[in-house]
Each structure stands twice: as structure tokens, then as C-alpha cells.
Design an enzyme around this catalytic site. Structure first.
Site, PDB file in Angstrom:
ATOM      1  N   TRP A 108       0.821  -1.219   0.000  1.00 20.90           N
ATOM      2  CA  TRP A 108       0.000   0.000   0.000  1.00 20.90           C
ATOM      3  C   TRP A 108       0.851   1.263   0.000  1.00 20.90           C
ATOM      4  O   TRP A 108       0.564   2.212  -0.732  1.00 20.90           O
ATOM      5  CB  TRP A 108      -0.995  -0.006   1.161  1.00 20.90           C
ATOM      6  CG  TRP A 108      -2.034  -1.070   0.958  1.00 20.90           C
ATOM      7  CD1 TRP A 108      -2.193  -2.210   1.676  1.00 20.90           C
ATOM      8  CD2 TRP A 108      -3.029  -1.115  -0.086  1.00 20.90           C
ATOM      9  NE1 TRP A 108      -3.225  -2.966   1.152  1.00 20.90           N
ATOM     10  CE2 TRP A 108      -3.747  -2.319   0.081  1.00 20.90           C
ATOM     11  CE3 TRP A 108      -3.370  -0.271  -1.138  1.00 20.90           C
ATOM     12  CZ2 TRP A 108      -4.804  -2.695  -0.761  1.00 20.90           C
ATOM     13  CZ3 TRP A 108      -4.415  -0.643  -1.984  1.00 20.90           C
ATOM     14  CH2 TRP A 108      -5.113  -1.830  -1.791  1.00 20.90           C
ATOM     15  N   ASP A 179      -1.084   7.012   6.537  1.00 27.23           N
ATOM     16  CA  ASP A 179      -2.213   6.183   6.101  1.00 27.23           C
ATOM     17  C   ASP A 179      -2.521   5.200   7.238  1.00 27.23           C
ATOM     18  O   ASP A 179      -1.823   4.202   7.409  1.00 27.23           O
ATOM     19  CB  ASP A 179      -1.809   5.437   4.823  1.00 27.23           C
ATOM     20  CG  ASP A 179      -2.879   4.440   4.375  1.00 27.23           C
ATOM     21  OD1 ASP A 179      -3.914   4.322   5.051  1.00 27.23           O
ATOM     22  OD2 ASP A 179      -2.657   3.785   3.331  1.00 27.23           O
ATOM     23  N   LYS A 203     -12.368  -1.000   7.631  1.00 32.65           N
ATOM     24  CA  LYS A 203     -11.711  -1.951   8.541  1.00 32.65           C
ATOM     25  C   LYS A 203     -12.164  -1.677   9.980  1.00 32.65           C
ATOM     26  O   LYS A 203     -12.909  -2.463  10.549  1.00 32.65           O
ATOM     27  CB  LYS A 203     -10.203  -1.862   8.392  1.00 32.65           C
ATOM     28  CG  LYS A 203      -9.780  -2.201   6.969  1.00 32.65           C
ATOM     29  CD  LYS A 203      -8.374  -1.810   6.683  1.00 32.65           C
ATOM     30  CE  LYS A 203      -8.056  -1.705   5.212  1.00 32.65           C
ATOM     31  NZ  LYS A 203      -8.324  -2.888   4.417  1.00 32.65           N
TER      32      LYS A 203
END
Ligand code: PMP
Length: 368
Positions: A108, A179, A203
Site C-alpha cells: 500500500w 495512512d 476496517k
């Protein structure tokens, strides 16, 4: 009586059962309006009150001061991969020395770096070392080539696919952009250490379709929105309370229920204690012998996402099939790395992790 199902999916992930039950009760008639929360105007007094309470609750949970705007934006975290360099880097492209540092510790963070490159100059810094056994570990930043005066430094405290976690902030220069998609609200952080925090909802916050952005208002001075879509203008979004246009109303509502649930559970401190306990139970099971293996240095192991492989990967399918029969779902590893992965977000109860480890012991006894 059938056994409960435990969902270990990395995202979209399990939501707290109590939240789903409340949403179910309220689905057809929200606040006595006779209609669903999905069917009313985001400008109505009722919706505005709920939206405002959600913001107040996340501020309380994360101890966010007024120096920061909290935005409830459309789109996933990937959209922030673009929005951030569009706002902070794009207008600096003529300046040869203007660079953003991107710490890359997994898939990511590397994607974020690649996207930023489309808008300006970046300095990608590889932070991972892989030893002969294939174990990953994070490298100390002091030995890495950082920029002198970066426009900002971006990093990903928890890498969802590889299961790597920074235990402390790796850098101390420049505005810090993080992030937090796969670890927000699972451990205590000092928001004041950061300039921009973002996290996709699916999430630890709610269903997909919403991204929380927590941005220091003073960072607006360094941003330029001349070449960005209006919806990507953080300052304007802050001014209009994230309602330049229709927000993701249902996700925002479910996030509000999750925040209330989190407060009832004892807040982020309690989630952190539980995350330590739950991850330890699973790592202890994995580490018992070499039947299972987590390919991450112990010091850098994630508490949220725990990948593991079997000594004999010919047994993977059998493992996943039998786990599913035992109502343990969402355990397939990311398509790019294979193997298995158990995500232990806030909604996963300790007994869910115990059910998984009992299954793993049994599977090992039969196949070891
Ligand atoms: N960052 C991290 C750390 C993630 O785990 C993910 C998704 N799993 C993303 C970014 C991308 O999120 P989205 O699909 O919402 O764009």
C-alpha cells in the site's frame, strides 16, 4: 445450536455485531421518522445532528483538538493517494528541490508513492529488509537516504498485506502524512504528532465508501487547490462540514454507531489492550513450532493483520476449506502473497481468536 461465524477478512471487514443489530432495528424507521436513514436529506436536522455527533465522538476517541479538521469524505484510501499530492505537491513541480519522502514498507505505501509520482517529485525510500529465510523487517530510517527538507513525509504505520507495523514514528522532519487505514482506533496515538491522517472506513470504522481525513488546519496554508476537483479541496470540505455534495450517508451513519460502540467498550485504550492480547494469542500459536510461520521479524509484527504460511503449502486449500466448515472465514491471504491472513480488527472478540487457534492446533495435530 450452530457455532458463531468469525470473520477474519482484511477489509471490508467484520463490523461489531451489536452495531449490525442496531442498524437492523433502525433500518426501516430511523428516529421515528418512518423512513430509513438512507432515505432522508443529508441537510435535514436529524441527519446533521447524527453527523455532528459522529464527528464529536471520533474527536473524543482520538483526542483531536480544534486545530484539526475532521473530514468524512467519499472514496477509499486510494483516492487520498492522489488527493494528498494534488494538494501539497502538484503546485511545487517547477521547484526542483521540492520533494515528498515516501517510506515504502509494503504494497500500500508503494502504491501511494507511485500515485504521488504522477503529481510531483518524490523520494521513495525502501524500508524493508528480507532475510534468507524470507522474513521481513523494517530498517532504521537513520541508514536511509531521506530528503533535507521534504514537502512532506508519507508513511503507513501498519501494512495490511505483509503485516508489518512501526512501533514508533520513524521520522522527525517535515509535515507527516500517515495512512492509518488498517490500524486507526486500534492503538493510542498522539494526533498532534501528525499533519494529515487518513483512513478508509472499511476496517475499523464502518462499511466501505467513506474515508476519514484528519488534517491540521495550518497545513491548508501549504496546499493549493487550483488544479483539483472542488470535492478534493480539503479547506472547502472543512468549511462545508464534508458536505460540498451528498456524503456517503449510510456509511457515515454506521460509522457513528461504531464510534458509540467503541466508547461503550472503553475507547481506544481498551481496543489497544485487546489488540495486544488477541495478536499474542495468535502469534503464540503460530510460533509454537514450524508447522505455521509468520514471515515478519517479531519486533515489527502487526497486531491487526497477521499473515501466516504452512510448512507444506500444498495444505493451504484444505486449511481454508476446513476453516470455513468451522465457521472461520476470510482467512485467505492477499492474492499477491498467498498463504493465510487473519485480520484482528476491533470487532473481533477474543473468543474468535481462541476459536481460530483451537482450529489451528487441531489442523496441525491431524496434518503435522
Ligand atoms: N491503505 C491501506 C493500508 C490499505 O490497507 C488499503 C486497503 N486495504 C488501502 C490503502 C486502499 O484502500 P481503498 O481500497 O479504500 O482505496
Amino acid at each position: 445450536m450452530s457455532l458463531p461465524t468469525y470473520n477474519f477478512c482484511a477489509g471490508p471487514a467484520a463490523l461489531p455485531k451489536a452495531v449490525l443489530e442496531q442498524a437492523q432495528r433502525e433500518l426501516l424507521d430511523w428516529q421515528g421518522l418512518g423512513v430509513s436513514v438512507m432515505e432522508i436529506s443529508h441537510r435535514s436536522a436529524e441527519y446533521q445532528a447524527m453527523a455532528g455527533k459522529a464527528e464529536a465522538d471520533i474527536r473524543e476517541l482520538m483526542n483531536i483538538s480544534d486545530e484539526y479538521a475532521v473530514l468524512f469524505l467519499h472514496g477509499g484510501a486510494s483516492l487520498q493517494f492522489s488527493n494528498i499530492p494534488m494538494a501539497l505537491l502538484q503546485h511545487r513541480s517547477a521547484d526542483n528541490s521540492a520533494r515528498a519522502d515516501y517510506l515504502c514498507n509494503g504494497i500500500w505505501s508503494t502504491k501511494a508513492a507511485k500515485e504521488a509520482l504522477r503529481f510531483g517529485k518524490i523520494n521513495p525510500i525502501d524500508m524493508v529488509e528480507i532475510d534468507q529465510k524470507g522474513n521481513r523487517s523494517l530498517i532504521d530510517i537513520s541508514s536511509r537516504p531521506t530528503s533535507n527538507n521534504p514537502v512532506y513525509t508519507h508513511y503507513t504505520p501498519n501494512e495490511t498485506i505483509e503485516g508489518l507495523r512501526y512501533t514508533s514514528i520513524p521520522v522527525n522532519s517535515g509535515p507527516l502524512v500517515v495512512d492509518l487505514s488498517s490500524c486507526i482506533l486500534s492503538e493510542q496515538i498522539n494526533v498532534n504528532d501528525f499533519d494529515l491522517i487518513y483512513a478508509g472506513a472499511q476496517k475499523n470504522i464502518g462499511p466501505a465508501g467513506l474515508t476519514i481525513v484528519i488534517v491540521k488546519r495550518s497545513l491548508f496554508e501549504k496546499m493549493n487547490f487550483d488544479k483539483t476537483p472542488k470535492s478534493f479541496n480539503y479547506r472547502e470540505q472543512a468549511k462545508q462540514k464534508s458536505m460540498i455534495n451528498t456524503p456517503a450517508t449510510y456509511t457515515w451513519y454506521l460509522a457513528s454507531l461504531v464510534f458509540e460502540w467503541l466508547k461503550e467498550q472503553g475507547g481506544v485504550e481498551q481496543m489497544e489492550n485487546l489488540a495486544i492480547e488477541k495478536s499474542q494469542i495468535l502469534y503464540d500459536c503460530i510460533d509454537e513450532d514450524d508447522f505455521y510461520r509468520n514471515p515478519v521479524a517479531v519486533k515489527d509484527r502487526s497486531r491487526m493483520n497477521i499473515p501466516f504460511i504452512l510448512k507444506d503449502d500444498g495444505l493451504n486449500k484444505q486449511f481454508l476449506d476446513q476453516a470455513k466448515q468451522a465457521n472461520l472465514v476470510g482467512l485467505k491471504g492477499h492474492r499477491s502473497v498467498g498463504g493465510m491472513r487473519a485480520s484482528l480488527y476491533n470487532s473481533m472478540p477474543v473468543k474468535g481468536v481462541k476459536a481460530l487457534t483451537e482450529f489451528m492446533f487441531e489442523f496441525k495435530t491431524k496434518n503435522g
